[in-house]
Motif scaffolding. Structure first.
Motif, PDB file in Angstrom:
ATOM      1  N   ARG A  15       6.536  27.795  19.450  1.00  0.00           N
ATOM      2  CA  ARG A  15       5.831  28.612  20.987  1.00  0.00           C
ATOM      3  C   ARG A  15       4.561  26.819  21.052  1.00  0.00           C
ATOM      4  NH1 ARG A  15       4.392  34.158  21.308  1.00  0.00           N
ATOM      5  NH2 ARG A  15       2.132  33.219  22.389  1.00  0.00           N
ATOM      6  N   ALA A  16       4.851  26.800  21.930  1.00  0.00           N
ATOM      7  CA  ALA A  16       3.705  25.094  22.275  1.00  0.00           C
ATOM      8  C   ALA A  16       2.796  25.380  23.392  1.00  0.00           C
ATOM      9  CB  ALA A  16       4.680  23.995  22.059  1.00  0.00           C
ATOM     10  N   PRO A  17       1.699  24.148  23.454  1.00  0.00           N
ATOM     11  CA  PRO A  17       0.785  24.488  24.828  1.00  0.00           C
ATOM     12  C   PRO A  17       1.517  23.575  25.642  1.00  0.00           C
ATOM     13  CG  PRO A  17      -0.285  23.676  23.622  1.00  0.00           C
ATOM     14  CD  PRO A  17       1.210  24.405  22.353  1.00  0.00           C
ATOM     15  N   ILE A  18       1.162  23.836  27.276  1.00  0.00           N
ATOM     16  CA  ILE A  18       2.187  23.162  28.523  1.00  0.00           C
ATOM     17  C   ILE A  18       1.447  21.667  28.409  1.00  0.00           C
ATOM     18  CG2 ILE A  18       3.245  22.441  30.371  1.00  0.00           C
ATOM     19  CD1 ILE A  18       5.026  24.466  28.153  1.00  0.00           C
ATOM     20  N   GLU A  19       1.647  20.832  27.957  1.00  0.00           N
ATOM     21  CA  GLU A  19       0.013  19.740  28.454  1.00  0.00           C
ATOM     22  C   GLU A  19       0.950  19.190  29.640  1.00  0.00           C
ATOM     23  OE1 GLU A  19       2.601  16.566  25.660  1.00  0.00           O
ATOM     24  OE2 GLU A  19       2.291  18.167  24.023  1.00  0.00           O
ATOM     25  N   ALA A  20       1.111  19.501  29.945  1.00  0.00           N
ATOM     26  CA  ALA A  20       1.217  18.453  31.760  1.00  0.00           C
ATOM     27  C   ALA A  20       2.689  19.102  32.501  1.00  0.00           C
ATOM     28  CB  ALA A  20       1.801  16.776  31.490  1.00  0.00           C
ATOM     29  N   TYR A  21       3.038  19.315  33.937  1.00  0.00           N
ATOM     30  CA  TYR A  21       3.709  19.823  34.695  1.00  0.00           C
ATOM     31  C   TYR A  21       3.582  18.809  35.556  1.00  0.00           C
ATOM     32  CZ  TYR A  21      -0.220  22.039  37.632  1.00  0.00           C
ATOM     33  OH  TYR A  21      -1.485  22.058  37.908  1.00  0.00           O
ATOM     34  N   GLY A  22       4.634  18.572  36.888  1.00  0.00           N
ATOM     35  CA  GLY A  22       4.565  18.252  38.219  1.00  0.00           C
ATOM     36  C   GLY A  22       5.925  17.003  38.128  1.00  0.00           C
ATOM     37  N   ASN A  23       6.467  16.446  39.103  1.00  0.00           N
ATOM     38  CA  ASN A  23       7.430  15.674  39.259  1.00  0.00           C
ATOM     39  C   ASN A  23       9.198  16.353  38.782  1.00  0.00           C
ATOM     40  OD1 ASN A  23       6.093  13.557  40.373  1.00  0.00           O
ATOM     41  ND2 ASN A  23       5.491  12.638  37.572  1.00  0.00           N
ATOM     42  N   GLY A  24       8.941  17.871  38.834  1.00  0.00           N
ATOM     43  CA  GLY A  24       9.993  18.137  38.273  1.00  0.00           C
ATOM     44  C   GLY A  24      10.073  18.614  37.423  1.00  0.00           C
ATOM     45  N   GLY A  25       8.897  18.853  36.638  1.00  0.00           N
ATOM     46  CA  GLY A  25       8.736  19.681  34.884  1.00  0.00           C
ATOM     47  C   GLY A  25       8.387  19.566  34.267  1.00  0.00           C
ATOM     48  N   PHE A  26       7.850  19.522  33.242  1.00  0.00           N
ATOM     49  CA  PHE A  26       6.855  19.945  32.247  1.00  0.00           C
ATOM     50  C   PHE A  26       6.610  18.844  30.767  1.00  0.00           C
ATOM     51  CE2 PHE A  26       8.000  23.787  34.960  1.00  0.00           C
ATOM     52  CZ  PHE A  26       6.985  24.322  35.236  1.00  0.00           C
ATOM     53  N   ARG A  27       5.545  19.026  29.945  1.00  0.00           N
ATOM     54  CA  ARG A  27       6.065  18.153  29.325  1.00  0.00           C
ATOM     55  C   ARG A  27       5.039  18.994  27.987  1.00  0.00           C
ATOM     56  NH1 ARG A  27       7.134  13.120  27.788  1.00  0.00           N
ATOM     57  NH2 ARG A  27       5.783  13.401  25.708  1.00  0.00           N
ATOM     58  N   PHE A  28       5.641  19.424  26.606  1.00  0.00           N
ATOM     59  CA  PHE A  28       5.507  19.726  25.894  1.00  0.00           C
ATOM     60  C   PHE A  28       5.744  19.280  24.501  1.00  0.00           C
ATOM     61  CE2 PHE A  28       9.482  22.061  27.640  1.00  0.00           C
ATOM     62  CZ  PHE A  28       9.900  22.079  26.190  1.00  0.00           C
ATOM     63  N   ALA A  29       5.031  19.028  23.047  1.00  0.00           N
ATOM     64  CA  ALA A  29       5.351  19.481  22.131  1.00  0.00           C
ATOM     65  C   ALA A  29       6.191  17.841  21.470  1.00  0.00           C
ATOM     66  CB  ALA A  29       6.439  20.665  21.281  1.00  0.00           C
ATOM     67  N   ASP A  30       5.671  16.931  22.842  1.00  0.00           N
ATOM     68  CA  ASP A  30       5.933  15.513  22.625  1.00  0.00           C
ATOM     69  C   ASP A  30       6.888  15.380  23.160  1.00  0.00           C
ATOM     70  OD1 ASP A  30       3.414  14.068  21.820  1.00  0.00           O
ATOM     71  OD2 ASP A  30       3.824  14.573  19.679  1.00  0.00           O
ATOM     72  N   MET A  31       7.891  16.134  23.813  1.00  0.00           N
ATOM     73  CA  MET A  31       8.837  15.782  24.905  1.00  0.00           C
ATOM     74  C   MET A  31       8.798  16.702  25.750  1.00  0.00           C
ATOM     75  SD  MET A  31      11.289  17.745  22.419  1.00  0.00           S
ATOM     76  CE  MET A  31      10.516  19.908  21.572  1.00  0.00           C
TER      77      MET A  31
END
Length: 129
Positions: A15-31
């Motif tokens: 489980r990891a928080p979502i760091e960013a969203y947009g541009n057709g995707g998401f960033r989480f856990a440094d990925m």
């Protein structure tokens, strides 16, 4: 002998928080992940609903398999808020899961807060541009 590129289902086993969203995707856990996500207690999965505008219980099989660990499902419906179909709501209710549709940005923020509070939360997040 190598077999070439092996493509596997996108899955982050935690489980990891979502760091960013947009541009057709998401960033989480440094990925980063391009496309929609299904965030469950067992991990974060790449998610491709058959029709994002008409979600069905079939789009949530993984969630329903973990229903005993989830109390609330946040559904990030993209940029346009729409209610969940009655049949999907009924299937989730029968599994003991309350569902709350909202814009994807609001779902990401709410998911992060509930995750930080160690709540039994899952999220289905439709990617936005």
């Amino acid at each position: 002998m190598t077999k070439g590129i092996v493509i596997r289902e996108a899955h982050f086993p935690g489980r990891a928080p979502i760091e960013a969203y947009g541009n057709g995707g998401f960033r989480f856990a440094d990925m980063s992940h391009r496309g929609s996500l299904l965030c469950l207690p067992s991990g974060i999965y790449g998610w491709e609903p058959a029709d994002p505008l008409a979600l069905t219980a079939a789009d949530f099989v993984k969630l329903l398999n973990e229903a005993d660990q989830v109390e609330i499902l946040l559904v990030g419906a993209g940029k346009d808020l729409r209610p969940l179909p009655a049949a999907l709501r009924a299937a989730l209710k029968a599994a003991g899961i309350a569902a709350d549709p909202m814009l994807t940005g609001a779902a990401v923020r709410t998911y992060n807060v509930l995750l930080a509070e160690n709540r039994a939360v899952a999220a289905a997040l439709i990617a936005v541009e």
